[in-house]
Design a protein around this motif. Structure first.
Motif, PDB file in Angstrom:
ATOM      1  N   ILE A 132       0.855  -1.193   0.000  1.00 57.88           N
ATOM      2  CA  ILE A 132       0.000   0.000   0.000  1.00 57.88           C
ATOM      3  C   ILE A 132       0.883   1.232   0.000  1.00 57.88           C
ATOM      4  CG2 ILE A 132      -1.753   1.295   1.273  1.00 57.88           C
ATOM      5  CD1 ILE A 132      -2.776  -1.361   2.363  1.00 57.88           C
ATOM      6  N   LYS A 133       0.744   2.008  -1.005  1.00 58.36           N
ATOM      7  CA  LYS A 133       1.615   3.154  -1.229  1.00 58.36           C
ATOM      8  C   LYS A 133       1.577   4.131  -0.043  1.00 58.36           C
ATOM      9  CE  LYS A 133       2.466   6.463  -4.996  1.00 58.36           C
ATOM     10  NZ  LYS A 133       1.843   7.015  -6.222  1.00 58.36           N
ATOM     11  N   GLY A 134       2.756   4.399   0.521  1.00 51.39           N
ATOM     12  CA  GLY A 134       2.881   5.403   1.577  1.00 51.39           C
ATOM     13  C   GLY A 134       2.516   4.927   2.966  1.00 51.39           C
ATOM     14  N   LEU A 135       2.101   3.645   3.098  1.00 54.58           N
ATOM     15  CA  LEU A 135       1.719   3.145   4.416  1.00 54.58           C
ATOM     16  C   LEU A 135       2.887   2.356   4.999  1.00 54.58           C
ATOM     17  CD1 LEU A 135      -0.758   3.134   6.337  1.00 54.58           C
ATOM     18  CD2 LEU A 135      -1.243   0.837   5.501  1.00 54.58           C
ATOM     19  N   GLY A 136       3.812   3.070   5.616  1.00 54.13           N
ATOM     20  CA  GLY A 136       5.031   2.445   6.117  1.00 54.13           C
ATOM     21  C   GLY A 136       5.011   2.246   7.611  1.00 54.13           C
ATOM     22  N   PRO A 137       6.180   2.023   8.194  1.00 55.96           N
ATOM     23  CA  PRO A 137       6.283   1.692   9.619  1.00 55.96           C
ATOM     24  C   PRO A 137       5.966   2.825  10.580  1.00 55.96           C
ATOM     25  CG  PRO A 137       8.456   1.778   8.601  1.00 55.96           C
ATOM     26  CD  PRO A 137       7.461   1.872   7.490  1.00 55.96           C
ATOM     27  N   ALA A 138       5.509   3.977  10.089  1.00 54.75           N
ATOM     28  CA  ALA A 138       4.987   4.987  11.008  1.00 54.75           C
ATOM     29  C   ALA A 138       3.792   4.414  11.773  1.00 54.75           C
ATOM     30  CB  ALA A 138       4.571   6.246  10.245  1.00 54.75           C
ATOM     31  N   VAL A 139       3.144   3.403  11.184  1.00 56.47           N
ATOM     32  CA  VAL A 139       2.025   2.718  11.841  1.00 56.47           C
ATOM     33  C   VAL A 139       2.485   2.079  13.153  1.00 56.47           C
ATOM     34  CG1 VAL A 139       0.291   0.885  11.591  1.00 56.47           C
ATOM     35  CG2 VAL A 139       0.901   2.294   9.632  1.00 56.47           C
ATOM     36  N   ALA A 140       3.790   1.814  13.270  1.00 58.94           N
ATOM     37  CA  ALA A 140       4.311   1.202  14.498  1.00 58.94           C
ATOM     38  C   ALA A 140       4.050   2.067  15.721  1.00 58.94           C
ATOM     39  CB  ALA A 140       5.815   0.934  14.352  1.00 58.94           C
ATOM     40  N   ASN A 141       3.871   3.366  15.534  1.00 62.57           N
ATOM     41  CA  ASN A 141       3.561   4.223  16.674  1.00 62.57           C
ATOM     42  C   ASN A 141       2.170   3.923  17.219  1.00 62.57           C
ATOM     43  OD1 ASN A 141       6.000   5.654  16.848  1.00 62.57           O
ATOM     44  ND2 ASN A 141       5.405   6.977  15.139  1.00 62.57           N
ATOM     45  N   ILE A 142       1.252   3.496  16.347  1.00 70.45           N
ATOM     46  CA  ILE A 142      -0.056   3.032  16.815  1.00 70.45           C
ATOM     47  C   ILE A 142       0.115   1.694  17.521  1.00 70.45           C
ATOM     48  CG2 ILE A 142      -2.369   2.276  16.123  1.00 70.45           C
ATOM     49  CD1 ILE A 142      -2.209   4.177  13.754  1.00 70.45           C
ATOM     50  N   LEU A 143       0.905   0.811  16.916  1.00 74.40           N
ATOM     51  CA  LEU A 143       1.107  -0.519  17.488  1.00 74.40           C
ATOM     52  C   LEU A 143       1.752  -0.447  18.871  1.00 74.40           C
ATOM     53  CD1 LEU A 143       2.318  -2.558  14.368  1.00 74.40           C
ATOM     54  CD2 LEU A 143      -0.011  -2.232  15.241  1.00 74.40           C
ATOM     55  N   TYR A 144       2.628   0.545  19.082  1.00 72.57           N
ATOM     56  CA  TYR A 144       3.257   0.688  20.396  1.00 72.57           C
ATOM     57  C   TYR A 144       2.202   0.847  21.484  1.00 72.57           C
ATOM     58  CZ  TYR A 144       5.353   2.913  24.445  1.00 72.57           C
ATOM     59  OH  TYR A 144       5.686   3.224  25.742  1.00 72.57           O
ATOM     60  N   PHE A 145       1.161   1.638  21.212  1.00 73.10           N
ATOM     61  CA  PHE A 145       0.145   1.872  22.236  1.00 73.10           C
ATOM     62  C   PHE A 145      -0.823   0.705  22.388  1.00 73.10           C
ATOM     63  CE2 PHE A 145       1.714   6.164  21.750  1.00 73.10           C
ATOM     64  CZ  PHE A 145       1.719   6.603  23.058  1.00 73.10           C
ATOM     65  N   LEU A 146      -0.773  -0.237  21.457  1.00 73.15           N
ATOM     66  CA  LEU A 146      -1.550  -1.468  21.594  1.00 73.15           C
ATOM     67  C   LEU A 146      -0.723  -2.564  22.264  1.00 73.15           C
ATOM     68  CD1 LEU A 146      -3.313  -1.638  18.093  1.00 73.15           C
ATOM     69  CD2 LEU A 146      -4.130  -0.560  20.198  1.00 73.15           C
ATOM     70  N   HIS A 147       0.576  -2.612  21.925  1.00 72.25           N
ATOM     71  CA  HIS A 147       1.460  -3.670  22.432  1.00 72.25           C
ATOM     72  C   HIS A 147       2.833  -3.073  22.773  1.00 72.25           C
ATOM     73  CE1 HIS A 147      -1.440  -6.722  21.160  1.00 72.25           C
ATOM     74  NE2 HIS A 147      -1.565  -6.046  20.032  1.00 72.25           N
ATOM     75  N   PRO A 148       2.932  -2.332  23.891  1.00 73.31           N
ATOM     76  CA  PRO A 148       4.168  -1.598  24.209  1.00 73.31           C
ATOM     77  C   PRO A 148       5.377  -2.470  24.524  1.00 73.31           C
ATOM     78  CG  PRO A 148       2.620  -1.481  26.035  1.00 73.31           C
ATOM     79  CD  PRO A 148       1.882  -2.105  24.893  1.00 73.31           C
ATOM     80  N   THR A 149       5.178  -3.751  24.770  1.00 74.46           N
ATOM     81  CA  THR A 149       6.319  -4.626  25.039  1.00 74.46           C
ATOM     82  C   THR A 149       6.792  -5.346  23.783  1.00 74.46           C
ATOM     83  OG1 THR A 149       4.924  -6.529  25.606  1.00 74.46           O
ATOM     84  CG2 THR A 149       5.513  -5.027  27.392  1.00 74.46           C
ATOM     85  N   VAL A 150       6.101  -5.120  22.664  1.00 76.78           N
ATOM     86  CA  VAL A 150       6.430  -5.816  21.413  1.00 76.78           C
ATOM     87  C   VAL A 150       6.974  -4.863  20.354  1.00 76.78           C
ATOM     88  CG1 VAL A 150       5.524  -7.284  19.549  1.00 76.78           C
ATOM     89  CG2 VAL A 150       4.646  -7.545  21.883  1.00 76.78           C
ATOM     90  N   PHE A 151       6.429  -3.644  20.295  1.00 73.50           N
ATOM     91  CA  PHE A 151       6.810  -2.696  19.245  1.00 73.50           C
ATOM     92  C   PHE A 151       7.417  -1.425  19.828  1.00 73.50           C
ATOM     93  CE2 PHE A 151       3.271  -5.103  17.345  1.00 73.50           C
ATOM     94  CZ  PHE A 151       3.947  -5.643  16.267  1.00 73.50           C
ATOM     95  N   PRO A 152       8.641  -1.084  19.430  1.00 77.04           N
ATOM     96  CA  PRO A 152       9.216   0.190  19.857  1.00 77.04           C
ATOM     97  C   PRO A 152       8.646   1.347  19.034  1.00 77.04           C
ATOM     98  CG  PRO A 152      10.766  -0.960  18.431  1.00 77.04           C
ATOM     99  CD  PRO A 152       9.588  -1.879  18.619  1.00 77.04           C
ATOM    100  N   PRO A 153       8.632   2.561  19.592  1.00 73.25           N
ATOM    101  CA  PRO A 153       8.219   3.731  18.807  1.00 73.25           C
ATOM    102  C   PRO A 153       9.140   3.918  17.603  1.00 73.25           C
ATOM    103  CG  PRO A 153       8.410   4.263  21.137  1.00 73.25           C
ATOM    104  CD  PRO A 153       9.023   2.912  20.958  1.00 73.25           C
ATOM    105  N   PHE A 154       8.699   4.762  16.660  1.00 76.14           N
ATOM    106  CA  PHE A 154       9.439   4.891  15.401  1.00 76.14           C
ATOM    107  C   PHE A 154       9.335   6.316  14.872  1.00 76.14           C
ATOM    108  CE2 PHE A 154       9.566   4.789  10.747  1.00 76.14           C
ATOM    109  CZ  PHE A 154      10.689   4.011  10.497  1.00 76.14           C
ATOM    110  N   ASN A 155      10.462   6.969  14.689  1.00 78.90           N
ATOM    111  CA  ASN A 155      10.507   8.242  13.956  1.00 78.90           C
ATOM    112  C   ASN A 155      11.934   8.489  13.471  1.00 78.90           C
ATOM    113  OD1 ASN A 155      11.996   9.289  16.113  1.00 78.90           O
ATOM    114  ND2 ASN A 155      10.272  10.408  16.982  1.00 78.90           N
TER     115      ASN A 155
END
Length: 416
Positions: A132-155
């Motif tokens: 999906i064009k333009g849908l990259g790992p910035a989504v990981a910032n959402i995932l962090y708040f769902l699973h904070p022990t699995v996904f680190p923040p990303f910027n």
């Protein structure tokens, strides 16, 4: 290198203006954010499934969620930018492309429901394969708040700090690169868990400080020297932010004090946010005004724990919530709105009044947020707002002459 890493982490932890101290450890808003953002994601999923999401980021439930994330201090500053709809580039392509939109909704739902790390990684791989064009790992910032022990923040700053610390060349915009970075971070975090945390926000903050040059290590000293003027400005900015946060905390406690005093005078029982009981104003602990325990019969324990974090609640003698108040600071409008909505969704009877209590200088911003279609047209609750100056000025008079919550009609305001 082990001893060097330990010294670096200790320096990070000991810096009273580091994001470890100002965001990760000493920040109630961070703890409050997890459930409210999670519930916001649920609303995004519902909108996508019900075909009410719309074809733009602006005005969508996704904007509310991502902006609430961006309010979480410097680590998430700019988190919303990756989701802005850029019509000329057609990115990220989840607004006008219905197939991609539905896929994004399914991805969020699957991640929300996943119970193992393996399931979560599989969902990322499936999403990545859709290209999906333009849908990259910035989504990981959402995932962090769902699973904070699995996904680190990303910027950008975190990636920069990661590359400097681990001598890597990870690039932005690639899920595969993010997953590679994640594995190295997890190994590092596990090795130094006693100094960091199971919650990956701590190590994310460490990488952020290295990437911005606030935390100087041998690998970034040249960059720090080359940008000394820039780094000095950054440190002054952080110092100013810390001072402003302290001032805002003081104002926040004052407003909770006035609301608690008024609620008592009107004959209600008062609940002060559980993590604010030890705060003081006018030489009185806020907890002295509060019930010791929030009973709320017929509400589940998990939901009760979230409600217990709302700044001030008034209850009648039958333990029914009459009024709920979120006192806003410079970085909490979206989060406050989400918490009030979270409470409203648990109420079987729609007799509770909901208020944002806000600094005068933010009135235009408050009005703009409450006029958003996704908020304005919601049936969950209608939110009014009260300005600091009016609550401060009129509290004594309302305590003396008021008989019930209706006295707030004199100073509360509605939009639209």
């Amino acid at each position: 290198m082990g001893a060097n890493f330990e010294r670096m982490i200790q320096e990070y932890r000991g810096d009273m203006e580091s994001v470890y101290q100002t965001w990760f450890i000493d920040n109630d808003q961070r703890l409050k954010a997890f459930r409210t953002i999670r519930n916001g994601v649920i609303e995004v999923i519902k909108d996508i499934e019900n075909n009410t999401f719309g074809n733009d980021f602006k005005g969508s439930t996704l904007e509310i969620v991502v902006t609430a994330i961006a309010e979480q201090k410097q680590v998430f500053e700019g988190a919303a930018h990756a989701f802005y709809w850029k019509p000329k580039l057609r990115i990220p392509d989840i607004y006008e492309n219905e197939r991609n939109k539905k896929a994004f909704g399914r991805f969020l739902k699957s991640c929300l429901q996943a119970t193992t790390e393996k399931q979560l990684i599989e969902e990322i791989v499936k999403l990545d394969q859709l290209q999906i064009k333009g849908l990259g790992p910035a989504v990981a910032n959402i995932l962090y708040f769902l699973h904070p022990t699995v996904f680190p923040p990303f910027n950008t700053a975190i990636v920069k700090g990661f590359n400097l610390l681990f001598d890597q060349k990870i690039k932005l915009g690639s899920w595969q690169e993010y997953l590679k970075m994640r594995e190295i971070i997890l190994d590092f975090n596990d090795k130094y868990r006693n100094l960091l945390s199971k919650d990956l926000g701590a190590v994310g903050g460490l990488l952020f400080e290295i990437g911005t040059g606030r935390l100087v290590i041998s690998e970034n000293y040249e960059i720090t020297l080359e940008n000394m003027e820039k780094q000095t400005k950054a440190k002054m900015k952080r110092h100013s932010e810390v001072i402003n946060d302290a001032i805002e905390e003081n104002d926040h406690s004052e407003m909770q004090y006035h609301l608690a005093r008024l609620g008592k005078a009107l004959g209600y029982d008062v609940w002060i946010a559980q993590n604010d009981h030890k705060r003081e104003w006018n030489n009185q602990k806020l907890g002295e005004f509060s019930l010791k325990r929030l009973n709320l019969p017929n509400i589940s324990q998990s939901i009760k724990e979230t409600i217990a974090l709302i700044d001030v609640i008034w209850l009648d003698k039958k333990e029914r919530i009459v009024g709920a108040f979120e006192v806003e600071k410079s970085t909490s409008i979206y989060s406050g709105i989400l918490r009030l909505y979270d409470l409203a969704l648990t109420m079987s009877e729609n007799q509770t009044k909901f208020y944002l209590v806000a600094p005068d200088k933010r009135e235009k911003e408050i009005k703009a947020q409450l006029l958003r279609p996704s908020i304005r047209h919601s049936n969950a609750c209608q939110i009014s707002y009260i300005l600091f100056s009016e609550l401060r000025c009129d509290c004594d008079a309302m305590c003396k002459f008021g008989t019930d919550i209706g006295v707030l009609d004199k100073i509360s305001r509605n939009v639209g």
